[in-house]
Design an enzyme around this catalytic site. Structure first.
Site, short mmCIF file in Angstrom:
data_model
loop_
_atom_site.label_atom_id
_atom_site.label_comp_id
_atom_site.label_asym_id
_atom_site.label_seq_id
_atom_site.Cartn_x
_atom_site.Cartn_y
_atom_site.Cartn_z
N ASP A 51 53.63 37.09 -6.56
CA ASP A 51 52.81 37.02 -7.75
C ASP A 51 51.42 37.56 -7.33
O ASP A 51 51.10 37.60 -6.15
CB ASP A 51 52.73 35.56 -8.19
CG ASP A 51 51.75 35.34 -9.31
OD1 ASP A 51 51.82 36.05 -10.32
OD2 ASP A 51 50.88 34.45 -9.16
N ASP A 92 47.87 37.13 -9.24
CA ASP A 92 46.74 36.21 -9.43
C ASP A 92 47.09 34.83 -8.88
O ASP A 92 48.04 34.19 -9.34
CB ASP A 92 46.42 36.12 -10.93
CG ASP A 92 45.31 35.12 -11.23
OD1 ASP A 92 44.48 34.88 -10.33
OD2 ASP A 92 45.29 34.59 -12.34
P1 B16 Z 1 46.46 40.04 -18.41
P2 B16 Z 1 49.85 36.53 -12.46
C1 B16 Z 1 48.62 36.28 -14.81
O1 B16 Z 1 48.71 36.89 -13.56
C2 B16 Z 1 47.46 35.30 -14.85
O2 B16 Z 1 47.71 34.23 -13.93
C3 B16 Z 1 47.33 34.72 -16.22
O3 B16 Z 1 46.23 33.83 -16.27
C4 B16 Z 1 47.12 35.86 -17.23
O4 B16 Z 1 47.05 35.37 -18.55
C5 B16 Z 1 48.28 36.84 -17.11
O5 B16 Z 1 48.37 37.32 -15.78
C6 B16 Z 1 48.13 38.03 -18.05
O6 B16 Z 1 47.03 38.77 -17.63
O7 B16 Z 1 45.63 39.55 -19.54
O8 B16 Z 1 45.65 40.74 -17.32
O9 B16 Z 1 47.64 40.88 -18.85
O10 B16 Z 1 49.52 35.17 -11.94
O11 B16 Z 1 51.21 36.61 -13.15
O12 B16 Z 1 49.66 37.62 -11.44
MG MG Z 2 49.70 33.56 -10.51
#
Ligand code: B16
Ligand code: MG
Length: 217
Positions: free
Chosen positions: A8, A10
């Site tokens: 993953d 984030d």
């Molecule tokens: P975006 P991951 C996720 O990343 C985030 O943890 C989450 O908080 C966010 O809403 C989601 O990506 C979508 O992000 O707005 O940039 O498309 O943890 O799956 O890497």
């Molecule tokens: Mg994450």
């Protein structure tokens, strides 16, 4: 036999949760919707659309307004991303990726984010992975298993041959539903993973492989 690690983004490779928080908070303040850091924890690992739904807590807005708010939030988020550099890799990430490559493992990203490629470019890690699954790769996002299965297909591995590293409950749920071995990062929301690590600092790939291999036998 374990052939690949799927990370993953984030919360595992870098921590952009604070930037997501600041962007959602600005939008929420502008729209007079209460939104706290605790509320933000509920958005970890879920898609932008699901994040907005959780932020609204039952408030009803039109589809057009929802689209406009998500676009606005993303503009705010992108302004924070401008400060991201390789210094923003989480502790141990650089060494763990190098060790994994040296061990002959395939490497991939499985992120819900539509900004994943942008973030990886800023971290100077875009070329470190064999395949990048992001918020554009599948329709059904985490906790559905689709993204990780899509990544396994791209890597040419069976799900039983992959390990998913995740910091979010929805992400571990997705990986388990797909049939992967899982490593929960940060341990807070992920104690249903097969193995739990605080971060990747000082972690040896051979130890992770040994512990996980003993689970499957
Ligand atoms: P975006 P991951 C996720 O990343 C985030 O943890 C989450 O908080 C966010 O809403 C989601 O990506 C979508 O992000 O707005 O940039 O498309 O943890 O799956 O890497
Ligand atoms: Mg994450």
């Amino acid at each position: 036999m374990i052939k690949a690690f799927i990370f993953d983004l984030d919360g595992v490779i870098t921590d952009t949760a604070e930037f997501h928080y600041l962007a959602w908070k600005r939008l929420a303040d502008e729209e007079h919707i209460p939104f706290t850091r605790a509320d933000n924890e509920q958005l970890r690992g879920v898609s932008r659309q699901e994040s907005l739904k959780r932020l609204l807590k039952g408030r009803v807005i039109s589809a057009e307004q929802a689209q406009a708010w998500m676009t606005r939030k993303n503009v705010y988020y992108l302004s924070h991303l401008e400060q991201v550099t390789p210094q923003n890799r989480l502790p141990g990430v650089t060494e763990f990726i190098e060790q994994s490559r040296a061990a002959g493992l395939k490497l991939a990203i499985g992120s819900a984010s539509r900004n994943a490629k942008n973030v990886l470019t800023r971290l100077e890690l875009f070329d470190a992975f064999d395949i990048i699954g992001d918020g554009y790769s599948v329709v059904n996002t985490k906790p559905a298993p689709d993204l990780f299965i899509w990544v396994a297909g791209g890597l040419g591995i069976h799900v039983l041959e992959g390990v998913v590293f995740e910091d979010a409950e929805a992400g571990v749920d997705a990986a388990l539903a797909a049939g992967f071995l899982t490593v929960g990062m940060g341990c807070a929301n992920v104690n249903h993973a097969h193995l739990c690590l605080n971060d990747l600092s000082g972690v040896q790939v051979k130890d992770v492989l040994a512990q996980l291999s003993s689970i499957r036998g």
